[in-house]
Design a protein around this motif. Structure first.
Motif, PDB file in Angstrom:
ATOM      1  N   GLY B  60       0.805  -1.215   0.000  1.00  0.00           N
ATOM      2  CA  GLY B  60       0.000   0.000   0.000  1.00  0.00           C
ATOM      3  C   GLY B  60       0.841   1.268   0.000  1.00  0.00           C
ATOM      4  N   THR B  61       2.159   1.103   0.056  1.00  0.00           N
ATOM      5  CA  THR B  61       3.026   2.272  -0.109  1.00  0.00           C
ATOM      6  C   THR B  61       3.767   2.116  -1.439  1.00  0.00           C
ATOM      7  OG1 THR B  61       4.887   1.264   1.036  1.00  0.00           O
ATOM      8  CG2 THR B  61       3.349   2.531   2.373  1.00  0.00           C
ATOM      9  N   PHE B  62       4.139   3.229  -2.028  1.00  0.00           N
ATOM     10  CA  PHE B  62       4.700   3.173  -3.379  1.00  0.00           C
ATOM     11  C   PHE B  62       5.965   4.008  -3.460  1.00  0.00           C
ATOM     12  CE2 PHE B  62       0.170   2.700  -3.319  1.00  0.00           C
ATOM     13  CZ  PHE B  62      -0.026   1.519  -4.002  1.00  0.00           C
ATOM     14  N   VAL B  63       6.842   3.789  -2.511  1.00  0.00           N
ATOM     15  CA  VAL B  63       8.009   4.667  -2.408  1.00  0.00           C
ATOM     16  C   VAL B  63       8.952   4.562  -3.604  1.00  0.00           C
ATOM     17  CG1 VAL B  63       7.945   4.947   0.085  1.00  0.00           C
ATOM     18  CG2 VAL B  63       9.078   2.977  -0.888  1.00  0.00           C
ATOM     19  N   ASP B  64       8.990   3.394  -4.256  1.00  0.00           N
ATOM     20  CA  ASP B  64       9.868   3.266  -5.422  1.00  0.00           C
ATOM     21  C   ASP B  64       9.380   4.144  -6.559  1.00  0.00           C
ATOM     22  OD1 ASP B  64      11.573   1.013  -4.498  1.00  0.00           O
ATOM     23  OD2 ASP B  64       9.607   0.086  -4.351  1.00  0.00           O
ATOM     24  N   LEU B  65       8.096   4.049  -6.769  1.00  0.00           N
ATOM     25  CA  LEU B  65       7.466   4.848  -7.809  1.00  0.00           C
ATOM     26  C   LEU B  65       7.654   6.342  -7.499  1.00  0.00           C
ATOM     27  CD1 LEU B  65       5.980   3.894 -10.261  1.00  0.00           C
ATOM     28  CD2 LEU B  65       3.861   3.870  -8.954  1.00  0.00           C
ATOM     29  N   GLU B  66       7.548   6.687  -6.240  1.00  0.00           N
ATOM     30  CA  GLU B  66       7.731   8.081  -5.841  1.00  0.00           C
ATOM     31  C   GLU B  66       9.121   8.569  -6.227  1.00  0.00           C
ATOM     32  OE1 GLU B  66       6.913   8.298  -1.667  1.00  0.00           O
ATOM     33  OE2 GLU B  66       4.750   7.983  -1.930  1.00  0.00           O
ATOM     34  N   ILE B  79       4.199  12.228  -3.570  1.00  0.00           N
ATOM     35  CA  ILE B  79       3.487  11.426  -2.586  1.00  0.00           C
ATOM     36  C   ILE B  79       2.431  10.621  -3.328  1.00  0.00           C
ATOM     37  CG2 ILE B  79       1.920  11.489  -0.593  1.00  0.00           C
ATOM     38  CD1 ILE B  79       4.053  14.412  -0.931  1.00  0.00           C
ATOM     39  N   HIS B  82      -2.575   5.308  -1.843  1.00  0.00           N
ATOM     40  CA  HIS B  82      -3.107   4.019  -2.254  1.00  0.00           C
ATOM     41  C   HIS B  82      -4.611   4.149  -2.493  1.00  0.00           C
ATOM     42  CE1 HIS B  82      -5.002   0.096  -1.394  1.00  0.00           C
ATOM     43  NE2 HIS B  82      -4.005  -0.355  -2.111  1.00  0.00           N
ATOM     44  N   ALA B  83      -5.008   4.120  -3.756  1.00  0.00           N
ATOM     45  CA  ALA B  83      -6.435   4.149  -4.073  1.00  0.00           C
ATOM     46  C   ALA B  83      -6.928   2.707  -4.144  1.00  0.00           C
ATOM     47  CB  ALA B  83      -6.674   4.853  -5.403  1.00  0.00           C
ATOM     48  N   ALA B  94      -8.363   8.980  -1.695  1.00  0.00           N
ATOM     49  CA  ALA B  94      -7.019   8.605  -1.269  1.00  0.00           C
ATOM     50  C   ALA B  94      -6.049   9.767  -1.403  1.00  0.00           C
ATOM     51  CB  ALA B  94      -6.539   7.413  -2.093  1.00  0.00           C
ATOM     52  N   GLN B 309      -1.687   5.686  -7.060  1.00  0.00           N
ATOM     53  CA  GLN B 309      -0.785   4.752  -7.738  1.00  0.00           C
ATOM     54  C   GLN B 309      -1.155   4.506  -9.197  1.00  0.00           C
ATOM     55  OE1 GLN B 309      -3.249   3.688  -5.782  1.00  0.00           O
ATOM     56  NE2 GLN B 309      -3.628   1.495  -5.925  1.00  0.00           N
ATOM     57  N   PHE B 310      -2.434   4.588  -9.536  1.00  0.00           N
ATOM     58  CA  PHE B 310      -2.828   4.345 -10.931  1.00  0.00           C
ATOM     59  C   PHE B 310      -2.327   5.480 -11.818  1.00  0.00           C
ATOM     60  CE2 PHE B 310      -6.119   2.215  -8.358  1.00  0.00           C
ATOM     61  CZ  PHE B 310      -5.933   0.916  -8.801  1.00  0.00           C
ATOM     62  N   GLU B 313       1.510   5.376 -12.105  1.00  0.00           N
ATOM     63  CA  GLU B 313       1.989   4.373 -13.060  1.00  0.00           C
ATOM     64  C   GLU B 313       1.915   4.909 -14.479  1.00  0.00           C
ATOM     65  OE1 GLU B 313       2.268   0.672 -13.158  1.00  0.00           O
ATOM     66  OE2 GLU B 313       2.702   0.516 -11.026  1.00  0.00           O
ATOM     67  N   VAL B 316       4.780   7.362 -15.147  1.00  0.00           N
ATOM     68  CA  VAL B 316       6.132   6.828 -15.228  1.00  0.00           C
ATOM     69  C   VAL B 316       6.362   6.151 -16.582  1.00  0.00           C
ATOM     70  CG1 VAL B 316       6.014   4.439 -14.366  1.00  0.00           C
ATOM     71  CG2 VAL B 316       7.856   5.940 -13.621  1.00  0.00           C
TER      72      VAL B 316
END
Lengths: 350, 318
Positions: B60-66, B79, B82-83, B94, B309-310, B313, B316
């Motif tokens: 539920g965390t997306f630190v890599d993507l961040e 930031i 998580h949706a 979210a 996150q959607f 993604e 990126v």
């Protein structure tokens, strides 16, 4: 949300409990990472994220309590130099790396392989490399979990060499290996925007025409370092995880033809010869001959269950580097090298 | 050989301690050595670098993507919330919560917070924000007029005053329309003492919180009557507009499009002013907004992005 005096009432907004904690967990993770992995001190972390130093110190303690911070132990290089030498010679590998697993069980083996692979990448990765990865593998996941960002490496590209397998749920997105690895190597990630297996050959052809898919597939031949897991044929597990794209019958048919394992959904027998089956023409990803052309092709694998698959991969010479654990290594030393080199017979398709 | 054996023993002890989480005493007993030896071994393991600390990001965390997005677009922070699913409602909820948390944790005393008013994401943010007690003497400044469209006017007023309440600060409303009919009308508006007072604060803003708008009108705007004439919208499209911040439009590479809408018709903060604000937080999500967000990032109009996150993604992938 507001009461008569215009003050905020507590709990006015109903949001699931778990999600309320996520922003906190997220911040803990960012703080812990900058401190433990990037080596920033508390003041630097505070500046970077716009927090006070007191807050950073508090968050670091919390991160440890929540189990976000883990301490792992690496295998000192050369611990199993003898085993490594024997395997390299026997299977004609460029390099074999053996990690130290405390026990011959899945969890410990994964840990050993992950930490050995992390060390391998950190010490050998060069600026500008193109890293290809198979889309999902627990060994690869273990590797990124053990890895620290290598210093002085820049401009690497991480390319997904197989489409997605399974339900693209949010969690899987989160764990996308490509993203995690790209961050670690200070590079970018290129995803293969397609499923790993499609329903029919014609569907695969249509997807292959897609410009995004084509762009990523074109990168396959630029890959300088391929990191792949090795799969054993377990119809039940594969069917379950693939969202029914595989049928049990298809997998059993492959087994009857002698398939023991796969790399990126390309199946082979115990001698490493490719086994044709129902998936031919339906897989969107790198094929085995192309994998063999990669300068450094590395299999990360170990464990009793996977042994036939590992043996087949080595006999077929589909990879030139192996990262495993000492129990698997000992089994490999006892096994026979290839009788017939499957490699030669399928090497030249033209 | 002896060295190798000892290295292995040290690694073994470290593994028992860190991975199996056994106590030093237990390890000492099972290996039949003193506890002091175990302690010494553990220290040596650390010194030789065979012990390492790694971080496993919770689900539920997306630190890599961040971090990827931060590097890709040169942002100071991203930031990612998580949706639970890809619906606009779930993303907005979210993203609002994440923006609220970010503001709560990063707000400094005496901050002057500029707020863009026409945004559902910002509304979601204040609805989920907790009161911040540790800061004092903050000001909240409305940076885009909101009058003229009853629904927006109400939201703008609520947004600004509610945020001010949450940070125990003063609210400075901009009692003017977001779009006025002409330059002359704008000049008259600017004479209003309340308007002038608020506009004088524009130069002192330390944190701006903004929504990012696409060129297609959002359901909220469409519901309140179109704000721009059909000709203006047409002209914006022809000039390649992909999005707007506070009704200032820009193209795919983030360059402002000045001549499609009479610039003096927009009543609010000018786009180039954002560049001198230390922290500019863009709060936005959704497929509909992808191009608009990309433009804002490429034009470097914001330096903090809060999204889900959607959406992340999809950013990126470019």
């Amino acid at each position: 949300m507001l009461n008569a005096e215009g003050r905020l009432e507590k709990g006015g907004y109903h949001f699931p409990e778990v999600l309320n904690k996520l922003p906190d967990l997220r911040l803990l993770t960012r703080v812990a990472r900058l401190y433990h992995e990037e080596g920033l001190n508390q003041t630097e972390v505070a500046d970077r994220l716009g927090l006070t130093q007191v807050a950073v110190s508090r968050l670091l303690k919390k991160a440890e309590k929540h189990g976000i911070v883990r301490t792992t132990v690496l295998t000192p290089p050369g611990t199993f130099a003898d085993l490594e030498g024997l395997i390299e010679e026997k299977f004609g590998l460029t390099q074999a790396i053996v990690g130290d697993a405390m026990r011959d069980s899945e969890e410990f083996v994964l840990n050993a392989i992950g930490s050995a692979a992390a060390q391998f990448i950190e010490s050998t990765l060069k600026t500008g490399e193109v890293i290809g990865i198979s889309s999902w593998s627990e060994s690869l996941l273990s590797m990124v979990e053990h890895m620290h960002p290598p210093r002085k490496v820049e401009n690497c590209l991480v390319v997904q060499m197989l489409g997605g397998v399974g339900n693209p749920s949010a969690e899987q997105h989160a764990n996308r290996l490509a993203t995690r690895l790209a961050r670690l190597v200070h590079g970018n990630a290129r995803f293969l925007p397609a499923p790993g297996v499609v329903g029919s050959g014609s569907a695969a052809k249509v997807l292959a025409q897609d410009p995004y898919v084509r762009e990523v597939v074109a990168l396959f031949e630029k890959v300088t370092l391929a990191l792949v897991g090795v799969g054993s044929i377990e119809p039940s597990a594969l069917v379950a995880s693939s969202g029914n794209i595989f049928s049990r019958e298809e997998l059993e048919a492959l087994q009857r033809k002698g398939a023991v394992g796969d790399i990126c959904l390309r199946f082979y027998d115990v001698n490493g010869c490719e086994v044709n089956g129902a998936f031919d023409g339906r897989v969107i990803g790198i094929d085995l001959p192309s994998l063999r052309r990669v300068p450094r092709s590395v299999a990360l694998c170990g464990g009793k269950k996977k042994f036939p698959a590992i043996l087949g991969a080595l006999r077929g010479k589909w990879v030139n580097t192996l990262i495993t654990d000492q129990y698997t290594a000992q089994r490999l030393v006892k096994a026979e090298p290839a009788k017939t080199t499957a490699a030669e017979s399928t090497l030249n398709p033209s | 050989m002896r060295n190798g054996a000892q290295a292995r023993l040290i690694a073994e002890v470290a593994r028992m301690y860190y991975e199996e989480q056994r106590t030093q005493l237990e390890i000492a007993t099972s290996l039949n050595v003193s506890q002091g030896t175990i302690c010494r071994f553990l220290k040596r393991a650390e010194k030789r670098g065979i012990v390492r600390t790694t971080i496993s990001p919770p689900a539920g965390t997306f630190v890599d993507l961040e971090e990827l997005l931060e590097r890709k677009f040169g942002l100071s922070q991203v930031i990612i919330a998580h949706a639970p699913n890809g619906s606009e409602e779930s993303m907005q909820g979210a993203v609002g919560a994440a923006a609220a948390h970010f503001l709560e944790t990063s707000l400094k005393p005496r901050a002057v917070i500029g707020v863009g008013s026409w945004s559902a994401s910002l509304l979601s943010m204040v609805e989920q924000m907790h009161p911040v007690w540790k800061v004092s003497k903050c000001k909240v400044v409305q940076i885009l007029g909101g009058e003229g469209y009853p629904s927006i006017e109400k939201h703008a007023c609520y947004l600004v005053s509610q945020l001010a309440r949450l940070v125990q600060g003063d609210a400075h409303l901009l009692p003017a329309p977001g779009l006025v009919a002409s330059q002359e009308a704008a000049d008259v508006m600017a004479q209003d003492p309340h308007v002038r007072e608020t506009m004088e604060l524009f130069g002192r803003i330390t944190v701006a919180v903004l929504g990012i708008g696409s060129i297609e009108p959002s359901p909220r705007l469409a519901g309140s009557g179109s704000t721009l004439s059909i000709e203006e919208l047409q002209s914006l499209k022809e000039k390649g507009a992909v999005g707007n911040i506070c009704l200032r439009f820009y193209n795919a590479s983030g360059e402002e499009i000045r001549d499609a809408v009479d610039g003096n018709r927009v009543f609010g903060l000018k786009l180039e002013r954002l560049k001198s604000i230390p922290m500019v937080i863009g709060v936005a999500c959704g497929k509909r907004k992808r191009q608009a967000i990309l433009g804002a990032l490429r034009g470097r109009w914001i330096n903090v992005l809060v999204t889900d996150q959607f959406t992340a993604e999809s950013l990126v992938m470019t």
